[in-house]
Design a protein around this motif. Structure first.
Motif, PDB file in Angstrom:
ATOM      1  N   LEU A 157      31.453   9.565  57.891  1.00  0.00           N
ATOM      2  CA  LEU A 157      31.304  10.975  57.549  1.00  0.00           C
ATOM      3  C   LEU A 157      30.738  11.737  58.734  1.00  0.00           C
ATOM      4  N   HIS A 158      31.251  12.948  58.917  1.00  0.00           N
ATOM      5  CA  HIS A 158      30.736  13.841  59.949  1.00  0.00           C
ATOM      6  C   HIS A 158      30.371  15.150  59.264  1.00  0.00           C
ATOM      7  N   LEU A 159      29.078  15.333  58.995  1.00  0.00           N
ATOM      8  CA  LEU A 159      28.613  16.499  58.246  1.00  0.00           C
ATOM      9  C   LEU A 159      28.138  17.616  59.161  1.00  0.00           C
ATOM     10  N   THR A 160      28.356  18.842  58.718  1.00  0.00           N
ATOM     11  CA  THR A 160      27.786  19.995  59.383  1.00  0.00           C
ATOM     12  C   THR A 160      27.326  20.983  58.322  1.00  0.00           C
ATOM     13  N   ARG A 161      26.211  21.654  58.584  1.00  0.00           N
ATOM     14  CA  ARG A 161      25.630  22.589  57.619  1.00  0.00           C
ATOM     15  C   ARG A 161      25.847  24.035  58.046  1.00  0.00           C
ATOM     16  N   MET A 162      25.958  24.899  57.042  1.00  0.00           N
ATOM     17  CA  MET A 162      26.036  26.325  57.306  1.00  0.00           C
ATOM     18  C   MET A 162      24.694  26.830  57.852  1.00  0.00           C
ATOM     19  N   VAL A 204      34.173  24.058  59.803  1.00  0.00           N
ATOM     20  CA  VAL A 204      35.340  23.228  60.113  1.00  0.00           C
ATOM     21  C   VAL A 204      35.533  23.134  61.622  1.00  0.00           C
ATOM     22  N   ALA A 205      35.418  24.269  62.299  1.00  0.00           N
ATOM     23  CA  ALA A 205      35.577  24.276  63.752  1.00  0.00           C
ATOM     24  C   ALA A 205      34.483  23.452  64.427  1.00  0.00           C
ATOM     25  N   ASP A 206      33.256  23.542  63.918  1.00  0.00           N
ATOM     26  CA  ASP A 206      32.140  22.807  64.515  1.00  0.00           C
ATOM     27  C   ASP A 206      32.356  21.301  64.455  1.00  0.00           C
ATOM     28  N   VAL A 207      32.925  20.820  63.334  1.00  0.00           N
ATOM     29  CA  VAL A 207      33.082  19.374  63.169  1.00  0.00           C
ATOM     30  C   VAL A 207      34.398  18.866  63.770  1.00  0.00           C
ATOM     31  N   SER A 208      35.267  19.771  64.156  1.00  0.00           N
ATOM     32  CA  SER A 208      36.589  19.361  64.638  1.00  0.00           C
ATOM     33  C   SER A 208      36.541  18.598  65.957  1.00  0.00           C
ATOM     34  N   VAL A 261      40.444  14.593  57.680  1.00  0.00           N
ATOM     35  CA  VAL A 261      40.393  15.536  56.570  1.00  0.00           C
ATOM     36  C   VAL A 261      39.003  16.155  56.584  1.00  0.00           C
ATOM     37  N   THR A 262      38.900  17.412  56.158  1.00  0.00           N
ATOM     38  CA  THR A 262      37.590  18.058  56.058  1.00  0.00           C
ATOM     39  C   THR A 262      37.420  18.636  54.659  1.00  0.00           C
ATOM     40  N   ALA A 263      36.259  18.368  54.074  1.00  0.00           N
ATOM     41  CA  ALA A 263      35.940  18.842  52.734  1.00  0.00           C
ATOM     42  C   ALA A 263      34.863  19.915  52.799  1.00  0.00           C
ATOM     43  N   TYR A 264      35.006  20.939  51.973  1.00  0.00           N
ATOM     44  CA  TYR A 264      33.896  21.862  51.753  1.00  0.00           C
ATOM     45  C   TYR A 264      33.191  21.399  50.488  1.00  0.00           C
ATOM     46  N   ALA A 316      41.387  27.014  60.636  1.00  0.00           N
ATOM     47  CA  ALA A 316      40.351  26.641  61.600  1.00  0.00           C
ATOM     48  C   ALA A 316      40.609  25.279  62.238  1.00  0.00           C
ATOM     49  N   GLY A 317      41.672  24.598  61.820  1.00  0.00           N
ATOM     50  CA  GLY A 317      42.055  23.368  62.489  1.00  0.00           C
ATOM     51  C   GLY A 317      41.951  22.092  61.693  1.00  0.00           C
TER      52      GLY A 317
END
Length: 240
Positions: free
Chosen positions: A36-41, A66-70, A76-79, A103-104
């Motif tokens: 998992l690659h998580l990023t926070r708002m 999404v862009a930050d974790v790309s 796949v990216t989940a919100y 966003a990619g």
């Protein structure tokens, strides 16, 4: 001494609200070859109310995540936010998906969208819902589900506006038992910040029906989209 070769890892990106506290729970659904690659708002001083749900439903904020974790190339990216992906109804959920793809993200999903996919997968159209939310958000979930052709037989919330990740399993299980109805084909436990992993299979055995949770449906769909099977012994969604 010979060591086995390392597993070739694939990645799942996860965008979460700034107050998300359950990174470890998400990891529990993963097979060993998925990371998992998580990023926070960005942090915003808000309580967990409709105002916050509207704030974190902004497609631009989600797209930024999404862009930050790309950079680490998730497949796949989940919100991972239930209220932030249902508060705008089906149109809002679709706008989030469009923003994530733009966003990619090579593939994308939201928690509320994943819930509808999971219910269709199980052939379920009537559920009871247990939430940690204030009343307005619990009603918002019912409205979203109605748009998705899902009837809510009963709904109740804990009325919390902060520290949702500290709710003990016992309190969640008690709410599920209280809200379940005989005509509900399943029960959904909302909010990705509410711990659920260790109560799902126990409640399913007790109630005799599927018990779905926000984090479970999110990880189930994310992994399904990349051809991987989630880890969750005794959880009916994962076995069908």
């Amino acid at each position: 001494m010979n060591h086995p070769p390392p597993l070739e890892q694939v990645g799942v990106g996860v965008v979460v609200p700034y107050d998300f506290a359950l990174d470890r729970e998400l990891w529990r659904w993963l097979p060993d070859d998925v990371s998992l690659h998580l990023t926070r708002m960005p942090y915003a001083p808000m309580r967990a109310t409709v105002e916050m749900a509207v704030h974190v439903s902004d497609p631009e904020l989600v797209a930024r995540g999404v862009a930050d974790v790309s950079a680490v190339s998730p497949l796949v990216t989940a919100y991972a936010c239930t209220s932030g992906s249902f508060i705008g109804g089906l149109a809002g959920q679709e706008a989030l998906m469009a923003a994530m793809m733009h966003a990619g993200a090579p593939a994308a999903l939201t928690t509320s969208g994943a819930l509808l996919v999971a219910l269709r997968h199980l052939g379920i159209t009537r559920i009871a819902t247990a939430t940690p939310y204030v009343a307005e958000l619990t009603v918002g979930l019912t409205s979203y589900l109605a748009e998705g052709a899902i009837s809510v037989t009963a709904a109740a919330g804990l009325g919390l506006i902060s520290d949702i990740w500290t709710v003990p399993y016992e309190a969640t299980a008690r709410l599920v038992r209280e809200i379940d109805t005989t005509d509900a084909e399943a029960v959904f436990i909302s909010c990705t910040n509410l711990p659920t992993y260790d109560v799902i299979s126990t409640l399913e055995a007790e109630l005799g029906k599927p018990v779905l949770s926000a984090n479970q449906v999110t990880m189930w769909l994310a992994l399904s989209l990349i051809g991987r099977k989630p880890v969750g012994p005794g959880q009916q969604l994962l076995e069908r």
